[in-house]
Design a protein around this motif. Structure first.
Motif, mmCIF file in Angstrom:
data_model
loop_
_atom_site.group_PDB
_atom_site.id
_atom_site.type_symbol
_atom_site.label_atom_id
_atom_site.label_comp_id
_atom_site.label_asym_id
_atom_site.label_seq_id
_atom_site.Cartn_x
_atom_site.Cartn_y
_atom_site.Cartn_z
ATOM 1 N N ASN A 175 -18.254 -36.643 4.863
ATOM 2 C CA ASN A 175 -19.330 -37.146 5.180
ATOM 3 C C ASN A 175 -19.469 -37.392 6.656
ATOM 4 O O ASN A 175 -18.440 -37.664 7.323
ATOM 5 N N SER A 176 -20.545 -37.611 7.390
ATOM 6 C CA SER A 176 -20.921 -37.614 8.524
ATOM 7 C C SER A 176 -20.565 -39.035 9.242
ATOM 8 O O SER A 176 -20.746 -40.251 8.418
ATOM 9 N N PRO A 177 -19.851 -39.111 10.404
ATOM 10 C CA PRO A 177 -19.530 -38.226 11.061
ATOM 11 C C PRO A 177 -18.061 -37.397 10.882
ATOM 12 O O PRO A 177 -17.358 -38.038 10.055
ATOM 13 N N VAL A 178 -18.335 -36.223 11.054
ATOM 14 C CA VAL A 178 -16.969 -35.486 10.294
ATOM 15 C C VAL A 178 -16.212 -35.207 11.528
ATOM 16 O O VAL A 178 -14.956 -34.456 11.283
#
Lengths: 346, 553
Positions: A2-5
Motif C-alpha cells: 500500500n502506498s507509500p511503498v
C-alpha cells in the motif's frame, strides 16, 4: 502493498544507537576522571535490561529479536547507570534497571506507552529506597586520597569488600551540589564553599568536563535531527534564568547560574533524559514549556528542596504533565484560522 | 525572481526520474480491445449513449455527461462496441465499474471534428464544449475542468507542473516536447477565467522542461516559477501557498482566495479540444520501474494496463504494478484494468526495487511525521486516535485535512503505515455519518407517518360524523356521496403524490461535498417537507380543537 511503498531507512534502532553513540565521549571522560568502574556499571545495567526485556517480551508473546534490537532498553540502562554512583554495589544497578524496565516500561505497555521516563523512575526508586548507597559518589582521581585499583573496585562492587587498609569513605565524597547545600546550612558563603578543592572553574572537578561532553553529544544529536533544540534550550535557559535571578538577589547564598548548568544531572538531563520522545511533549510549544518546567523545577528542588540534585524528580514531575501540555499546545493546521492565516474562511 | 512561500514539512525521496526521460514520447500500440470506464472523473459517471453492437468512430461520444459534475467519455479508436458491462477499474475500492468494451477495427478512423474560436463564444458555451470533450483534471484528481473554469475575475491562475512524485515524468516530457501547445491551452484557461496573472510552477529537477516552457511563454505574460524539488509541492493547496503565499482555507477551494490551479496536462487537453476539436481519448503515461525500456507513451484511454506495459518490457522478477507514484500510487490487483484519464504512471514493482517495509514497531512519538506533514497536522496523535477508534478526537485534530500524501509514513522510524490508519478512520467516520443521516431520515419518516395516520383517522371520523348528520338530515340526497367520493379520490391522489415526493426525497443520494446548486435544491425540498409537515400538524391541531368543541353540547 500500500502506498507509500517507499520509506526512509532510519529505524527506531538507528535512533537509539545514535543516542548511545552520543553518550560515548562523556563515558570516556567518566572513565578518565573516575576510573573504569562505570564501564562495569553500564555493562551490568545493559545485561540486566536486556534480560528483563527478553523475559517480559517472552511473557507478552512479542517477537524477541526486533524488540531486543530496537536499542530502547540499552538507552534506559545506560542513562540509569550514568545517573547513579559509579561504585554502586552490583545489586543496586540491577534492582534499578529491573524497576525501570519491568515497572516503568512494560507495566505501562512497553515501548512507546510509558508515561514516565523509565531510567528516571528507576533512579527515583533507588533514591527513595537506598538513599545512603545513592550518595556514595566516588571522588575524582585527582582528589582521592587513596586510589583503588580496578580489582579493588570490583571487589567492592560485587562483594562489598573494601581493601584491607582503606575504608569506603576514603574514596567517596559529597558531590559539589551536595557540598554546597550542606555547607550553606553551616552559614558559609558560596564563594567560601567553592574554594574547596572539589570545585573547579564551572562546577565540580571532573564532573564539569563530563557535563561538557554531554553537551557535545547533545549537539551531535541535534545536528543529526534526533532531537530538536526546543527541550534542551528551554531547559537550560530556564535553569540559567532562575539561578540567575537568585544569584543576582543574593550571590553569597546562591551559586552562579553557570555552576548550575554544569553541576549534577543538568546536561545529561537536558539532552538525553528530558528529550526522551515517549515521555516528552510532541508540539514545539509544548516542548518549550516542558523544558522550561524542568529547568525551573530542578533548580527549586536543588536549592529549596530536600534532594541535592533535582533533575530526575523534575523530569518525572513534568512527565506527568505531558498529556495536558500536548492537549493545550496544538499548532494551527493548514487552512484553519489562527496565527499567520490569510485565507478568508472561519 | 519571485518570492516563494514554503509550506511546512515535505520530504525528498529518491527521484528516479532519469530512467524514463531518456527516450522521447512514443505512441503506444493500438490494442485490439479497449475497456472505457464511464466513471473517469469525479461526480456522476457518464451515461452510455451507444449500445452493444454499435460501431463507433474515434472521438465519438460513447458516454454523455450526466448532471452538473460529470464529463463525457469518448471512443478512443474506431471499432465495434462489444458490450457495456461491469469491468474491473483502477480504483482504490477495487470494485468494478460500468465500462464500454470496444473492439478496435484497426482503421483508427476519426469522427468529423473541427476547431472553434473560443474568443467568439460565451464562456458558458466554452465550458459546455469542454465538458462534452471530456476534459478533466489530469493531475490525478480528475475533477471536471469546466466546473473549475467557472471562476470569474480570478487573481491568479496556477499551472501545476511541479510533478513532485518520484518516478513520474509524463508532465516533464509533455513540457519538453509540446510546450507551445501547453501554453496555448493555458491561454484558453486564462481567457475563460479572466485571470490577472498566470504562474507555472515547475520543480527544479526538470531543467529542460523549464527551459522549454520559458521559451514558449515568451510574450505571453505567463511566468514560469522554478520551485525547489520537495514532495508534495504538486499538491494544489501546497503549490498555491508556495507560489502565492495564500493559504486556501480548510474545506474551501482556491477561488475563495482568488486562485485556481490546473494541471499542466489538462492545459494541453484543453488546447487539443479547442484548437483541434479533439476530445480526451488519450494521455501520456510513464512506464517505469522494473522495466528494461522505461519511457513515456501516448496511450489510448481504455488500453488494458497488462497489455500496455509490454511496450516497456517489464523484467522477469516483476511482482506487480503500481498506478501512480510510490508515495500515493495505487497497487493494481488486476493487470486487466484499463488506462483511464487519471493514469499518469505505471510502475513495475519488484522485491529489490520496493523491498517490503520492516515490521511496524510501536510509535515512539518522535514527531518526525509532524515535522514532515505539509498540512501541519500531528500525525502521531491522529494515529493514536485512529488506532483507538476515537474518531471524535481524530476529527477534532483535523483528520479530514490530511491529504494522504504519505510523508508521515515515509519518515516514520517505526514504519507504521500511518496513511492506512487515516484512510480507515476517514471511511469509518463517513460510514457513521451516513448511518446517522439514514436513521435521522427514518425517524422523520416515522414521525411524519404517525402524524398522517392520526390526521387520516380524524378526517375519517369527521367525515363519518358529517355523513351521519347528512343522512339524518336528508336521507334521500345523493349528491353528498358523490362529493365524498370525489374528495376521497382527491385525497388518495394527494397521498400518492406525497408518497412519490417522499420517495424521491429519501432516495439514496451523494450528499457529501455538494455544489451550491444541488445544496440549494436539497434545501428547497427540505423546506417544502417541513411546510407539509407543518400543514399536517396544523390540520391535526385544528381537528383536535374541533373535536374538543364538538364534544360540548
Amino acid at each position: 502493498m500500500n502506498s507509500p511503498v517507499v520509506a526512509e531507512k532510519t529505524g527506531v534502532n538507528v535512533i537509539m544507537l545514535k543516542v548511545l553513540a552520543a553518550l560515548l565521549p562523556a563515558v570516556a571522560a567518566y572513565v578518565y576522571f573516575f576510573g573504569p568502574a562505570i564501564l562495569v556499571s553500564i555493562t551490568l545495567a545493559s545485561v540486566a535490561a536486556l534480560a528483563t526485556e527478553a523475559a517480559v517480551l517472552h511473557l507478552r508473546r512479542y517477537p524477541l529479536r526486533v524488540y531486543l534490537t530496537d536499542g530502547s532498553a540499552l538507552v534506559t540502562a545506560w542513562l540509569l547507570a550514568l545517573s547513579i554512583p559509579p561504585l554502586a554495589p552490583w545489586w543496586l544497578v540491577v534492582v534499578g534497571t529491573l524497576f525501570a524496565i519491568l515497572i516503568a516500561k512494560h507495566l505501562y505497555g512497553g515501548l512507546g506507552n510509558n508515561l514516565f521516563n523509565p531510567a528516571m523512575v528507576g533512579f527515583a526508586a533507588l533514591m527513595i529506597s537506598f538513599p545512603s548507597h545513592m550518595t556514595h559518589w566516588t571522588a575524582p582521581d585527582v582528589l582521592a586520597h587513596s586510589h583503588w585499583s580496578f580489582s579493588q573496585q570490583m571487589d567492592f562492587m560485587f562483594g562489598g569488600i573494601s581493601p584491607a587498609d582503606s575504608k569506603l569513605d576514603a574514596i567517596t565524597m559529597a558531590t559539589p551540589l551536595d557540598t554546597l547545600k550542606t555547607q550553606l546550612h553551616l552559614e558559609r558563603t558560596v564563594v567560601d564553599i567553592q574554594s574547596s578543592p572539589i570545585f573547579s572553574m564551572l562546577s565540580g572537578k571532573g564532573t564539569e568536563i563530563i557535563a561538557l561532553f554531554y553537551l557535545l553529544g547533545g549537539l551531535y544529536l541535534w545536528q543529526q535531527r534526533i532531537i530538536s533544540w526546543h527541550i534542551p534550550a528551554s531547559f537550560l535557559a530556564a535553569m540559567f534564568g532562575t539561578a540567575g535571578l537568585f544569584y543576582l538577589f543574593d550571590p553569597a547564598h546562591y551559586a552562579s547560574p553557570l555552576f548550575h548548568l554544569f553541576a549534577g544531572g543538568t546536561m545529561l538531563g537536558a539532552f538525553f533524559i528530558a528529550t526522551d520522545y515517549v515521555t516528552s511533549p510532541t508540539t514545539p510549544l509544548g516542548k518549550l514549556i516542558f523544558g522550561a518546567g524542568i529547568g525551573v523545577s530542578a533548580y527549586i528542588i536543588r536549592v529549596l528542596g530536600g534532594y541535592p540534585d533535582g533533575v530526575a524528580f523534575a523530569v518525572l514531575f513534568l512527565n506527568s504533565a505531558v498529556p495536558l501540555i500536548d492537549a493545550y499546545t496544538q499548532p494551527r493546521v493548514f487552512g484553519h484560522a489562527g496565527k499567520w492565516f490569510d485565507g478568508r474562511k472561519e | 525572481m519571485r518570492t516563494l512561500h514554503p509550506f511546512h514539512g515535505g520530504v525528498h525521496p529518491p527521484e528516479h526520474k532519469i530512467q524514463s526521460t531518456q527516450l522521447p514520447i512514443a505512441v503506444a500500440p493500438l490494442p485490439s480491445r479497449l475497456i472505457v470506464p464511464l466513471r473517469q472523473h469525479n461526480g456522476n459517471p457518464a451515461k452510455p449513449v451507444v449500445a452493444a453492437g454499435d460501431h463507433a468512430l474515434k472521438g465519438q461520444m460513447i458516454g454523455a455527461p450526466e448532471g452538473f459534475i460529470s464529463a463525457a467519455v469518448h471512443a478512443p479508436t474506431s471499432g465495434r462496441v462489444v458490450a457495456i458491462e461491469m469491468n474491473p477499474a483502477p480504483h482504490p475500492s477495487g470494485l468494478p465499474d460500468l465500462s464500454v468494451v470496444m473492439e478496435a477495427d484497426g482503421e483508427d478512423r476519426w469522427i468529423e471534428h473541427q476547431p472553434f474560436d473560443y474568443r467568439a463564444i460565451a464562456p458558458a458555451d466554452l465550458r459546455n464544449r469542454l465538458r462534452d470533450a471530456g476534459v478533466v483534471g489530469l493531475g490525478g484528481a480528475v475533477f471536471p475542468s469546466h466546473i473549475k473554469l467557472d471562476a470569474t475575475s480570478l487573481e491568479t491562475l496556477v499551472i501545476n507542473a511541479a510533478e513532485c512524485e518520484p518516478y513520474i515524468t509524463c508532465d516533464d516530457m509533455l513540457m519538453r516536447e509540446r510546450a507551445a501547445e501547453v501554453v496555448q491551452g493555458i491561454a484558453i484557461m486564462q481567457h475563460a477565467m479572466g485571470a490577472r496573472e498566470v504562474l507555472i510552477g515547475i520543480e527544479d529537477n526538470k531543467p529542460q522542461a523549464i527551459a522549454a516552457m520559458q521559451a514558449a511563454c515568451q510574450g505571453s505574460g505567463f511566468e514560469v516559477v522554478v520551485v525547489p524539488t520537495l514532495y508534495p509541492s504538486g499538491s494544489a493547496k501546497q503549490l498555491i501557498k508556495l507560489l502565492t503565499g495564500k493559504e486556501v482555507p480548510s474545506g474551501a477551494l482556491g477561488p475563495q482566495v482568488g486562485v485556481q490551479c490546473f494541471n499542466v496536462a489538462t492545459a494541453y487537453t484543453i488546447h487539443r479540444a479547442v484548437n483541434h476539436g479533439e476530445p480526451v481519448i488519450s494521455r501520456l503515461v510513464t512506464l517505469t520501474g522494473n522495466m528494461d525500456e522505461p519511457r513515456n507513451y501516448e496511450v489510448l484511454i481504455g488500453t488494458p494496463i497488462g497489455e500496455l506495459v509490454k511496450a516497456a518490457r517489464p523484467r522477469a522478477d516483476t511482482s506487480g504494478y503500481l498506478m501512480g507514484g510510490p508515495m500515493m500510487g495505487l497497487p493494481l490487483s488486476d493487470p486487466g484494468v484499463p488506462v483511464v484519464k487519471a493514469t499518469n504512471c505505471v510502475i513495475a514493482t519488484s522485491q529489490t526495487l520496493f523491498p517490503p517495509l520492516p515490521r511496524a514497531m510501536p510509535c515512539i512519538r518522535c514527531t518526525r511525521c509532524a515535522a514532515a506533514c505539509p498540512a501541519d497536522l500531528q500525525p502521531q496523535e491522529l494515529f493514536w486516535f485512529a488506532k483507538a477508534k476515537n474518531f471524535a478526537k481524530a476529527q477534532e485534530y483535523k483528520l479530514f485535512d490530511c491529504i494522504e500524501c504519505g510523508c508521515c509514513s515515509y519518515v516514520c522510524p517505526s514504519h507504521i503505515p500511518l496513511v492506512q490508519f487515516y484512510r480507515f478512520a476517514k471511511s469509518e467516520i463517513q460510514a457513521q455519518e451516513r448511518e446517522k443521516k439514514a436513521s435521522e431520515r427514518a425517524r422523520e419518516r416515522h414521525e411524519f407517518r404517525e402524524l398522517r395516520l392520526e390526521r387520516e383517522k380524524q378526517e375519517k371520523a369527521a367525515k363519518h360524523a358529517a355523513k351521519a348528520a347528512q343522512v339524518a338530515a336528508k336521507p334521500d340526497e345523493e349528491g353528498g356521496d358523490e362529493a365524498a367520493a370525489a374528495a376521497k379520490k382527491a385525497a388518495i391522489q394527494a397521498a400518492i403524490e406525497r408518497a412519490k415526493a417522499k420517495k424521491a426525497a429519501v432516495a439514496p443520494q451523494n450528499v457529501e461535498d455538494l455544489p451550491p446548486e444541488a445544496q440549494a435544491r436539497i434545501d428547497e425540498i427540505d423546506e417544502r417537507r417541513a411546510q407539509a409537515r407543518e400543514t399536517a400538524e396544523q390540520s391535526v391541531a385544528v381537528q383536535k380543537t374541533d373535536e374538543g368543541q364538538g364534544a360540548q353540547p
